[in-house]
Design an enzyme around this catalytic site. Structure first.
Site, PDB file in Angstrom:
ATOM      1  N   ARG A   1      41.448  46.471  43.725  1.00 17.98           N
ATOM      2  CA  ARG A   1      40.365  45.767  43.036  1.00 17.98           C
ATOM      3  C   ARG A   1      40.001  44.544  43.860  1.00 17.98           C
ATOM      4  O   ARG A   1      40.677  44.214  44.832  1.00 17.98           O
ATOM      5  CB  ARG A   1      40.713  45.421  41.573  1.00 17.98           C
ATOM      6  N   GLY A   2      38.926  43.872  43.409  1.00 19.97           N
ATOM      7  CA  GLY A   2      38.370  42.782  44.208  1.00 19.97           C
ATOM      8  C   GLY A   2      37.209  43.349  45.012  1.00 19.97           C
ATOM      9  O   GLY A   2      37.335  44.421  45.622  1.00 19.97           O
ATOM     10  N   ALA A   3      36.084  42.627  44.999  1.00 20.57           N
ATOM     11  CA  ALA A   3      34.841  43.208  45.528  1.00 20.57           C
ATOM     12  C   ALA A   3      34.953  43.700  46.980  1.00 20.57           C
ATOM     13  O   ALA A   3      34.665  44.873  47.260  1.00 20.57           O
ATOM     14  CB  ALA A   3      33.713  42.190  45.362  1.00 20.57           C
TER      15      ALA A   3
ATOM     16  N   ARG B   1      32.868  51.677  40.153  1.00 22.23           N
ATOM     17  CA  ARG B   1      32.727  50.403  39.429  1.00 22.23           C
ATOM     18  C   ARG B   1      31.323  49.881  39.722  1.00 22.23           C
ATOM     19  O   ARG B   1      30.889  49.912  40.874  1.00 22.23           O
ATOM     20  CB  ARG B   1      33.804  49.378  39.866  1.00 22.23           C
TER      21      ARG B   1
ATOM     22  N   ASP C   1      31.555  38.812  42.784  1.00 22.07           N
ATOM     23  CA  ASP C   1      31.385  40.268  42.872  1.00 22.07           C
ATOM     24  C   ASP C   1      29.976  40.659  43.282  1.00 22.07           C
ATOM     25  O   ASP C   1      29.766  41.687  43.906  1.00 22.07           O
ATOM     26  CB  ASP C   1      31.768  40.924  41.543  1.00 22.07           C
TER      27      ASP C   1
ATOM     28  N   GLN D   1      44.971  39.045  36.696  1.00 23.61           N
ATOM     29  CA  GLN D   1      44.912  38.984  38.163  1.00 23.61           C
ATOM     30  C   GLN D   1      45.353  37.611  38.675  1.00 23.61           C
ATOM     31  O   GLN D   1      45.879  37.500  39.779  1.00 23.61           O
ATOM     32  CB  GLN D   1      43.489  39.272  38.663  1.00 23.61           C
TER      33      GLN D   1
ATOM     34  N   ASN E   1      31.033  37.167  38.552  1.00 27.44           N
ATOM     35  CA  ASN E   1      32.457  37.117  38.927  1.00 27.44           C
ATOM     36  C   ASN E   1      33.263  37.416  37.662  1.00 27.44           C
ATOM     37  O   ASN E   1      32.694  37.609  36.566  1.00 27.44           O
ATOM     38  CB  ASN E   1      32.817  35.755  39.528  1.00 27.44           C
ATOM     39  N   LYS E   2      34.548  37.460  37.810  1.00 30.68           N
ATOM     40  CA  LYS E   2      35.447  37.820  36.712  1.00 30.68           C
ATOM     41  C   LYS E   2      35.102  37.081  35.422  1.00 30.68           C
ATOM     42  O   LYS E   2      34.808  35.884  35.447  1.00 30.68           O
ATOM     43  CB  LYS E   2      36.883  37.515  37.143  1.00 30.68           C
TER      44      LYS E   2
END
Ligand code: MRU
Length: 321
Positions: free
Chosen positions: A54-56, A88, A222, A181, A232-233
């Site tokens: 995960r993570g862009a 995603r 993201d 995270q 973002n998150k």
């Protein structure tokens, strides 16, 4: 002696023998170091969707390797690209990486893209660290470290560079509900880097800022729209409002692969709704994975090319030209 820093290939790599994409399963960290072997592009898409990686930028890199895997196996590359792109929806890096490999879905190109993303991280980290004053106590959210980028990290990369320059005193890490995270991944990375840190319940941030204990907020992204609105998150928008209220700068650090000039504003960014069971299996729940921070709340957007200031519609477009 502390644990060694993860190499990019420890986070995700392509293996030619019995071709596969191998990735560190981030769902198991920090308690277990377990690798997941994906033998098809469909497996890679599932690993992205289920957040083993995960993570862009990291999901872009993994998708690139997934496309190379499909090509090596003689599969329909367009179909593989469409399955990977659908894994995603929010991070622009996923489609960006697949587009980058469209004409040459080779392993060599996928590896080059991975190396380039890590290099971009090092450059943006250096630019972002220039913004920090000596004695900085920073707050970060989610995980924008090497795990999220395939190596070095964006926002956490900036913190690492700032620490190497002797500018950073402490990092507060929002735990990042519901998948933690921050508490699992960012804290683990800061521990490895030897950077003093404290994990906070997400809801503890406001009082910490009011007490004057936070000098800046620094996050990844993201997707950054043409006007600077940034997905973002989930929880980043709340942090941005709190930071503005307390007069604390918010820096967004992300590679140009996250800047999507074709998305005009944050209103056009698709926000991923994840399974409610990630929050509770007992009651009805709603689980948006991201939110959008309006550009007006962002002090600077830092890419590998440098520091962008408002009006972002001009600075981001000029940087892309
Ligand atoms: O749902 P995740 O863990 O993929 O969300 C990740 C984030 O929101 C990160 O902050 C973002 O991708 C930047 S990573 C350098």
């Amino acid at each position: 002696m502390g644990r060694r820093d993860l190499a990019p290939e420890d986070i995700v790599r392509y293996e030619e023998d019995a071709p596969s994409v191998v990735l560190l399963d981030q769902r198991r960290l920090p308690d277990e170091i377990v690798e997941l072997r994906c033998r098809t592009a469909v497996d890679v898409a599932a690993a992205i969707r289920d957040m083993a990686i995960r993570g862009a930028p990291a999901i872009g890199v993994a998708a690139g390797y997934g496309l190379a895997l499909a090509a090596a196996r003689g599969e329909d590359v367009d179909e593989a690209a469409s399955i990977l792109a659908g894994a995603r929806p929010t991070a622009s890096n996923l489609v960006w990486a697949l587009e980058s490999l469209r004409d040459d879905p080779s392993v060599e190109r996928a590896r080059a893209l991975h190396e380039e993303e890590v290099e971009r991280c090092r450059s943006m980290a250096a630019h972002a660290a220039d913004l920090l004053e000596p004695g900085t106590r920073a707050l970060t959210h989610c995980n924008a470290g090497g795990l999220a980028t395939g190596g070095y990290g964006s926002a956490v990369g900036a913190l690492r560079t700032a620490a190497e320059r002797g500018l950073l005193v402490h990092v507060f890490v929002g735990e990042t509900r519901p998948l933690l995270q921050g508490a699992r991944l960012t804290a683990w990375e800061l521990e490895t880097a030897g950077i003093p840190h404290t994990v906070l319940a997400d809801s503890a941030t406001a009082s910490l800022m009011a007490a004057g204990e936070v000098d800046c907020v620094i996050t990844g992204a993201d997707r950054i729209a043409a006007n600077g609105d940034t997905a973002n998150k989930i929880g980043t928008y709340a942090l941005a409002i709190l930071a503005a209220h307390h007069g604390i700068p918010l820096y967004v650090v992300a590679p140009t692969s996250t800047v999507d000039l074709a998305t005009p504003t944050g209103a056009a960014i698709p926000i991923e709704l994840r399974p409610p069971e990630e929050i509770t299996a007992r009651f009805p729940a709603r689980n948006p994975a991201f939110d959008v921070t309006p550009a007006a709340l962002i002090t600077a957007i830092v890419t590998e090319l440098g520091v962008n200031r408002a009006p972002y519609s001009e600075s981001l477009a000029a940087a892309a030209a």
